[in-house]
Design a protein around this motif. Structure first.
Motif, PDB file in Angstrom:
ATOM      1  N   SER A 322      75.303  34.229  28.135  1.00  0.00           N
ATOM      2  CA  SER A 322      74.973  34.836  26.852  1.00  0.00           C
ATOM      3  C   SER A 322      73.461  35.041  26.786  1.00  0.00           C
ATOM      4  N   LEU A 323      73.039  36.259  26.468  1.00  0.00           N
ATOM      5  CA  LEU A 323      71.607  36.561  26.470  1.00  0.00           C
ATOM      6  C   LEU A 323      71.297  37.677  25.484  1.00  0.00           C
ATOM      7  N   GLU A 324      70.007  37.845  25.212  1.00  0.00           N
ATOM      8  CA  GLU A 324      69.528  38.981  24.430  1.00  0.00           C
ATOM      9  C   GLU A 324      68.735  39.890  25.355  1.00  0.00           C
ATOM     10  N   LYS A 325      69.198  41.116  25.474  1.00  0.00           N
ATOM     11  CA  LYS A 325      68.525  42.067  26.360  1.00  0.00           C
ATOM     12  C   LYS A 325      67.242  42.596  25.723  1.00  0.00           C
ATOM     13  N   SER A 326      66.216  42.754  26.547  1.00  0.00           N
ATOM     14  CA  SER A 326      65.010  43.455  26.120  1.00  0.00           C
ATOM     15  C   SER A 326      65.094  44.915  26.525  1.00  0.00           C
ATOM     16  N   VAL A 327      65.598  45.158  27.716  1.00  0.00           N
ATOM     17  CA  VAL A 327      65.772  46.516  28.233  1.00  0.00           C
ATOM     18  C   VAL A 327      67.088  46.565  28.983  1.00  0.00           C
ATOM     19  N   GLU A 328      67.609  47.765  29.162  1.00  0.00           N
ATOM     20  CA  GLU A 328      68.811  47.912  29.982  1.00  0.00           C
ATOM     21  C   GLU A 328      68.502  47.443  31.407  1.00  0.00           C
ATOM     22  N   GLY A 329      69.450  46.781  31.994  1.00  0.00           N
ATOM     23  CA  GLY A 329      69.257  46.226  33.329  1.00  0.00           C
ATOM     24  C   GLY A 329      69.043  44.732  33.317  1.00  0.00           C
ATOM     25  N   ASP A 330      68.648  44.167  32.153  1.00  0.00           N
ATOM     26  CA  ASP A 330      68.472  42.717  32.066  1.00  0.00           C
ATOM     27  C   ASP A 330      69.766  41.986  32.413  1.00  0.00           C
ATOM     28  N   ALA A 331      70.868  42.476  31.882  1.00  0.00           N
ATOM     29  CA  ALA A 331      72.143  41.789  32.098  1.00  0.00           C
ATOM     30  C   ALA A 331      72.533  41.816  33.569  1.00  0.00           C
ATOM     31  N   LYS A 332      72.361  42.976  34.203  1.00  0.00           N
ATOM     32  CA  LYS A 332      72.737  43.075  35.620  1.00  0.00           C
ATOM     33  C   LYS A 332      71.835  42.184  36.480  1.00  0.00           C
ATOM     34  N   ASN A 333      70.551  42.147  36.162  1.00  0.00           N
ATOM     35  CA  ASN A 333      69.650  41.243  36.886  1.00  0.00           C
ATOM     36  C   ASN A 333      70.071  39.794  36.704  1.00  0.00           C
ATOM     37  N   ALA A 334      70.505  39.450  35.496  1.00  0.00           N
ATOM     38  CA  ALA A 334      70.958  38.083  35.230  1.00  0.00           C
ATOM     39  C   ALA A 334      72.190  37.745  36.072  1.00  0.00           C
ATOM     40  N   LEU A 335      73.090  38.696  36.184  1.00  0.00           N
ATOM     41  CA  LEU A 335      74.298  38.467  36.978  1.00  0.00           C
ATOM     42  C   LEU A 335      73.962  38.271  38.451  1.00  0.00           C
ATOM     43  N   LEU A 336      73.066  39.094  38.981  1.00  0.00           N
ATOM     44  CA  LEU A 336      72.663  38.944  40.380  1.00  0.00           C
ATOM     45  C   LEU A 336      71.954  37.613  40.607  1.00  0.00           C
ATOM     46  N   ALA A 337      71.140  37.203  39.644  1.00  0.00           N
ATOM     47  CA  ALA A 337      70.459  35.913  39.760  1.00  0.00           C
ATOM     48  C   ALA A 337      71.467  34.765  39.765  1.00  0.00           C
ATOM     49  N   ALA A 338      72.525  34.889  38.975  1.00  0.00           N
ATOM     50  CA  ALA A 338      73.558  33.849  38.942  1.00  0.00           C
ATOM     51  C   ALA A 338      74.251  33.722  40.294  1.00  0.00           C
ATOM     52  N   PHE A 339      74.567  34.849  40.914  1.00  0.00           N
ATOM     53  CA  PHE A 339      75.195  34.800  42.235  1.00  0.00           C
ATOM     54  C   PHE A 339      74.270  34.147  43.263  1.00  0.00           C
ATOM     55  N   ALA A 340      72.985  34.417  43.171  1.00  0.00           N
ATOM     56  CA  ALA A 340      72.044  33.815  44.111  1.00  0.00           C
ATOM     57  C   ALA A 340      71.892  32.320  43.881  1.00  0.00           C
ATOM     58  N   ALA A 341      71.943  31.901  42.623  1.00  0.00           N
ATOM     59  CA  ALA A 341      71.750  30.483  42.302  1.00  0.00           C
ATOM     60  C   ALA A 341      72.960  29.630  42.652  1.00  0.00           C
ATOM     61  N   HIS A 342      74.142  30.216  42.567  1.00  0.00           N
ATOM     62  CA  HIS A 342      75.385  29.472  42.834  1.00  0.00           C
ATOM     63  C   HIS A 342      76.238  30.318  43.787  1.00  0.00           C
ATOM     64  N   PRO A 343      76.031  30.164  45.098  1.00  0.00           N
ATOM     65  CA  PRO A 343      76.696  31.043  46.069  1.00  0.00           C
ATOM     66  C   PRO A 343      78.217  31.010  46.023  1.00  0.00           C
ATOM     67  N   SER A 344      78.818  29.944  45.493  1.00  0.00           N
ATOM     68  CA  SER A 344      80.278  29.893  45.404  1.00  0.00           C
ATOM     69  C   SER A 344      80.830  30.720  44.249  1.00  0.00           C
ATOM     70  N   LEU A 345      79.960  31.175  43.361  1.00  0.00           N
ATOM     71  CA  LEU A 345      80.393  31.924  42.187  1.00  0.00           C
ATOM     72  C   LEU A 345      81.100  33.212  42.604  1.00  0.00           C
ATOM     73  N   LYS A 346      82.224  33.493  41.959  1.00  0.00           N
ATOM     74  CA  LYS A 346      83.035  34.661  42.309  1.00  0.00           C
ATOM     75  C   LYS A 346      82.950  35.767  41.260  1.00  0.00           C
TER      76      LYS A 346
END
Length: 424
Positions: A322-346
C-alpha cells in the motif's frame, strides 16, 4: 530467559492434559491459532508442550518491545547489521539431564501423510571449517535412537555442509528445541553469510548466553532440549512433510545427523510445537522478508503505508504493498523492488493507501476497479523463485513472476475511484 518463562508471561493461555491422540496437538494448534496459546501438560516424561507463541503480530511486537511495523522492521534489520557479542554460560550441565534416545523426546506428527514425528522449530547451529557459525530453522526427524535426517535448503547451512563434504569432513551441529521466540525470529532470518544469527538474537534481546558443546558448536542457554552431533555424508529419505504452502513436499535424500548427546532441562522443559503451514510458521518465516521488502520499496517509493505477505500466499509467495504515488511508475518500481528484496516472491500487488493489504476483499476490489491490464500488469519470465512453489519449472524454483499495479491512475478523475460510505 527460558521458554517456560516466556509462557508464564502470556495472557489468554489454555491448558490441556493427557491422553493425547496421534494428531491431538495438531488439531488444537489449528483451532487455537490467532486466538489463544495452548499449553500441553505432560506430553512426555518431564516435558510440557506449547504452541502458537508467535502466531500474531501483537505477540511478536511485545517480544520486540515495539508498537508498529516500522519499529519492528527497523529493529530487526538493525540487529542483522549490528549483531551483539554472545556470553558463554560458565556452568550449565547441572541444569540438564541426559537422555539416551531421540525417541525420548515428545515429537509429534502434524498431518496424516507425514512419514514420522518431527521437530519443526529446531534451531540448528552449524560450524563451518573457517569457524563461521550459522543458526537456522530446519525440520528434524529421527530415523533411529541416535540418528536423524534434516532437511537442508540451498542457504547458508547448506553451503557450510557442501564445503565440508568436498573436504571429506563432518559438520558439528547443535539442535536447540524450545527457545525464546526472538531466537526463533533471528534464526528464521537471512543476514549476510558470516553473520551469526544468535548474535542477531542477542541484539534483539539485549543479551544472550550460549553453552559450548564438546563438538565445538554452541546452543542458546536455557534451551529446553539440546541435541549435539554431526552432519554426516550419509543420506536418508526425508518426507513426505507439509511445508509452508500447505501441500506435501516431495521425498528427497537429505543429510543424516549422528547424535552424540541429548540434553534436557531438568526443570521447565517446554518444547515448542510449530504447526507446518500455520500462522506461526508464516509469520516467523516471512516477517524478515517483509522487513526487507519495506526497506527496498521505501528507497524507490518513499510514501509506503503498509506491506503484507498475505495469508493466502502463506506469508511467502504473495505481497501486497500500500503506497501513495507521487508520479506514475512509482507502483511498478515498488513491485520490482519487492521482487529484488524477496527472491522467492511470486506475485506482488500495489494498491493505494486507502486499501488495507490485510483485507483480501479490499485488495480484490482494488484489482477489479483500478487495474488496467494493458499498463498495470507485467510478467517477469524465467527467474528464480521459490522451491516451495508446486508449479515451479524445476527443483531450483525457476518460475515466471507477476506484478499487478492496482493503483488509481493519476490522470483520471479521483471521484471515480472514491469508495462510497454510509455516514453515522
Amino acid at each position: 530467559m527460558s521458554l517456560a518463562d516466556v509462557v508464564r508471561k502470556l495472557s489468554n493461555v489454555q491448558v490441556y492434559g493427557p491422553p493425547y491422540g496421534e494428531f491431538t496437538v495438531a488439531r488444537i494448534l489449528k483451532e487455537s491459532e490467532g486466538r489463544w496459546t495452548p499449553v500441553f501438560e505432560r506430553v512426555g516424561e518431564g516435558f510440557t508442550g506449547v504452541g502458537n507463541i508467535v502466531d500474531t503480530r501483537e505477540k511478536l511486537y511485545s517480544y520486540l518491545g515495539v508498537k508498529s511495523d516500522e519499529e519492528a522492521y527497523t529493529k530487526l534489520l538493525n540487529a542483522e547489521e549490528n549483531p551483539a557479542n554472545l556470553e558463554t554460560a560458565s556452568t550449565w550441565r547441572d541444569m540438564y539431564r541426559e537422555v539416551e534416545s531421540l525417541y525420548d523426546l515428545p515429537m509429534v506428527r502434524y498431518y496424516e501423510r507425514e512419514a514420522r514425528p518431527y521437530i519443526t522449530s529446531g534451531v540448528v547451529v552449524g560450524v563451518g571449517q573457517s569457524g563461521v557459525m550459522n543458526a537456522s530453522i530446519h525440520r528434524f526427524s529421527p530415523i533411529g535412537a541416535r540418528r536423524a535426517v534434516v532437511r537442508l535448503v540451498p542457504r547458508h547451512l547448506y553451503q557450510i555442509y557442501r564445503s565440508a563434504v568436498e573436504k571429506g569432513v563432518e559438520v558439528p551441529v547443535a539442535v536447540a528445541w524450545g527457545v525464546h521466540p526472538l531466537v526463533l525470529l533471528a534464526a528464521a532470518s537471512s543476514p549476510s553469510f558470516g553473520v551469526f544469527e544468535l548474535g542477531v538474537a542477542a541484539r534483539l534481546m539485549g543479551g544472550l548466553k550460549v553453552v559450548e558443546l564438546e563438538n565445538g558448536a554452541v546452543a542458546p542457554f536455557m534451551a529446553s532440549v539440546i541435541v549435539e552431533g554431526y552432519l554426516t555424508r550419509d543420506m536418508a529419505e526425508e518426507g513426505p512433510f507439509v511445508d509452508i504452502v500447505g501441500v506435501y513436499d516431495r521425498v528427497r535424500l537429505q543429510p543424516v545427523v549422528r547424535v552424540e548427546r541429548i540434553y534436557v532441562l531438568r526443570e521447565g522443559a517446554y518444547v515448542h510445537y510449530l504447526l507446518p503451514a500455520g500462522l506461526e510458521h508464516m509469520l516467523l518465516m516471512g516477517f524478515e522478508k517483509e522487513a526487507r521488502i519495506w526497506r527496498a520499496v521505501r528507497s524507490v517509493a518513499p510514501r509506503v503505508r503498509k506491506i503484507r505477505l498475505t495469508r493466502g500466499g502463506f506469508g511467502w509467495l504473495v505481497a501486497v504493498i500500500s503506497l501513495e504515488k507521487s508520479v506514475e511508475g512509482d507502483a511498478k518500481n515498488a513491485l520490482l523492488a519487492a521482487f529484488a528484496a524477496h527472491p522467492s516472491l511470486k506475485i506482488a500487488i500495489a494498491v493505494d493507501s486507502d486499501v488495507d493489504p490485510e483485507d483480501p476483499v479490499a485488495v480484490e476490489w482494488a484489482v477489479a476497479t483500478r487495474l488496467r491490464a494493458d499498463r498495470g500488469l507485467f510478467v517477469v519470465p524465467y527467474v528464480r523463485g521459490s522451491t516451495l512453489d508446486p508449479v515451479a519449472l524445476n527443483e531450483e524454483g525457476l518460475t515466471h513472476k507477476v506484478g499487478i499495479d492496482a493503483t488509481r491512475p493519476l490522470d483520471a478523475d479521483p471521484s471515480l475511484f472514491e469508495r462510497a460510505r454510509i455516514p453515522g
